[in-house]
Write a protein that holds these residues in place. Sequence first.
Motif, PDB file in Angstrom:
ATOM      1  N   ILE A 171      -6.667   3.040   5.145  1.00  0.00           N
ATOM      2  CA  ILE A 171      -5.948   1.789   4.904  1.00  0.00           C
ATOM      3  C   ILE A 171      -5.549   1.181   6.234  1.00  0.00           C
ATOM      4  N   TYR A 209       0.809  -1.211   0.000  1.00  0.00           N
ATOM      5  CA  TYR A 209       0.000   0.000   0.000  1.00  0.00           C
ATOM      6  C   TYR A 209       0.843   1.263   0.000  1.00  0.00           C
ATOM      7  N   LEU A 252      -8.179  -1.919   2.273  1.00  0.00           N
ATOM      8  CA  LEU A 252      -8.587  -0.547   2.001  1.00  0.00           C
ATOM      9  C   LEU A 252     -10.056  -0.418   2.375  1.00  0.00           C
TER      10      LEU A 252
END
Length: 125
Positions: free
Chosen positions: A71, A29, A78
């Motif tokens: 997140i 991420y 997410l």
Amino acid sequence: QVQLVESGGGSVQAGGSLRLSCAASGLTYSESCMGWFRHAPGKEREGVTIINGIRSTTYRDSVKGRFTVSIDNAKNTLFLQMNSLKPEDTAMYYCAAGFRTLGACYFRASAFRYWGLGTQVTVSS
């Protein structure tokens, strides 16, 4: 290989809330652009929100103050918290992932390479 799986859609009345989740695998991420897009029948697909890394966010004007993207790195997930939902929010919602361009994420579908299958959100008046 990157895989994105959305969940959390459903039917609610106007003013209600839903929380969408996108479970991701095969990406980091903090190094990616992540986003939520939506597509309603008869309309073009539109960006809802994007997040650059884990902090920098952008929202379309119509959802500002109502939707929040986040997140959870530990869970590789997410989220999209949607409050004060309106009938015009009705659409199929898609999670998307892509790569940064010179450190930036762009708020357009063409900038995202990977897509989930979507989860339906229906808001009744």
